[in-house]
Design an enzyme around this catalytic site. Structure first.
Site, PDB file in Angstrom:
ATOM      1  N   GLU A  70      16.532 -33.812  20.562  1.00 32.13           N
ATOM      2  CA  GLU A  70      17.470 -33.016  21.359  1.00 32.13           C
ATOM      3  C   GLU A  70      18.194 -33.860  22.399  1.00 32.13           C
ATOM      4  OE1 GLU A  70      14.797 -30.256  19.357  1.00 32.13           O
ATOM      5  OE2 GLU A  70      14.421 -32.050  20.569  1.00 32.13           O
ATOM      6  N   HIS A 139       6.634 -21.921  23.692  1.00 33.85           N
ATOM      7  CA  HIS A 139       7.716 -21.472  22.818  1.00 33.85           C
ATOM      8  C   HIS A 139       8.189 -20.070  23.179  1.00 33.85           C
ATOM      9  CE1 HIS A 139       6.313 -24.882  20.541  1.00 33.85           C
ATOM     10  NE2 HIS A 139       7.266 -24.739  19.646  1.00 33.85           N
TER      11      HIS A 139
END
Length: 335
Positions: A70, A139
């Site tokens: 990322e 998450h």
């Protein structure tokens, strides 16, 4: 000519993911400088099928699969935006955006100011936010208020296919960086979307349900709990006005103020930890600008102040639900 969704009479039913695909595809047909980059966006049609068919139409130069990096592909996107492209950077989840947050905060958000206006950064960072069931602590995080806290970023959080398409098209056309936050649990939601060209302006909230007794402000997938609560409360003769922020930054203060001046009570529902969030900002703003209109203290509803649990029993207690909204509404009504 672009038009707001409310003015378009010809509608079709789309899933949330299909609205995302349509928005990106329409904009990419219109402007060759737009491309999509992220993990599994091409060959796999997106982790949640939110880019289905786009590789076939636009090819691998404009729909680009990346390594699991990322920080790397966020940086590529920022650099390319500075030299004339309009990238859409997809994070498989915004939890993973933490790896690339330096590029978002220290580069994308600041480059226009630091360059004295020599560089724009027309980039969209999009992907799922918040919890999605038993995905555990790392998450299941909602970072809307984190990004909204940084000058230079716009933060959009749609709650339905209509708003998703119209707001994403506006985000892609915007000359500033936009954080566009979705939800794994909304991609299969269906809703009516206008046929033809339309956009929805960034920074404009919408009253989703008119009411007279209490204002409920929310955004994103958690707003569904407000709708459930309003249906139950209506059976008791309590009329709830529900405002969907749609955009967290810039925030539509006037829409909230106008509603509170009518109902004299406010409940804010947000999927976020309770300390220093969007609801906190709204609460301060209302007591600062509409204190004399309030007939009860503002109540805000957030997750528990802990990491998200994996256990389904604990998770149910951690995440706000419609029963929490009902209790809050009755509290501000002294019932």
């Amino acid at each position: 000519m672009s038009t707001n969704v409310e003015n378009n009479e010809h509608m079709k039913t789309l899933q949330f993911r299909e609205a995302i695909v349509e928005a990106m595809s329409e904009e990419m047909r219109r402007d060759d400088s737009i491309y999509l980059m992220g993990e599994e966006v091409a060959e796999y049609n997106g982790a949640y099928k939110a880019s289905k068919g786009m590789l076939d139409e636009f090819g691998p130069e404009r729909v680009i699969d990346t390594p699991i990096s990322e920080l790397g592909f966020s940086g590529i996107g920022v650099g390319s935006a500075m030299v004339g492209n309009r990238p859409i950077i997809e994070f498989m989840t915004f939890n993973f955006a933490l790896v690339g947050i330096d590029q978002i905060i220290n580069n994308a958000a600041k480059i226009r100011q630091m360059s004295g206006g020599q560089f724009n950064c027309p980039i969209v960072f999009r992907g799922p936010t918040g919890s999605a069931g038993q995905l555990a602590a790392t998450h299941s995080q909602a970072f809307e208020s984190w990004y909204a806290n940084c000058p230079g970023l716009k933060v959009v959080v749609p709650s339905n296919p209509n708003d998703a398409k119209g707001l994403l098209k506006s985000a892609i056309r915007d000359d500033d960086p936009v954080i566009f936050m979705e939800s794994e649990q909304m991609y299969g939601d269906k809703g009516e979307v206008p046929e033809g060209e339309f956009t929805i302006p960034i920074g404009v909230a919408e009253i989703k349900r008119e009411g007279t007794d209490v204002t409920i402000v929310s955004f994103g997938k958690i707003i569904k709990e407000a709708y459930k609560a309003a249906d139950e409360l209506e059976k008791d003769g309590i009329s709830c006005e529900i405002i969907d922020l749609r955009t967290v930054k810039p925030l539509d203060y006037e829409a909230i103020l106008k509603s509170v001046k009518k109902t004299n009570r406010l409940v804010v529902l947000e999927e976020a930890w309770p300390f220093g969030n969007v609801a906190t900002e709204i609460t301060y703003m209302i007591q600062s600008k509409a204190f004399d209109y309030l007939d009860a203290p503002v109540v805000k509803i957030n997750t528990a102040d802990t990491p998200a649990p994996y256990s389904p029993v604990l998770f149910q207690e951690w995440l706000p639900n419609h029963e929490d909204v009902i209790k809050a509404v009755k509290k501000v009504l002294y019932k």
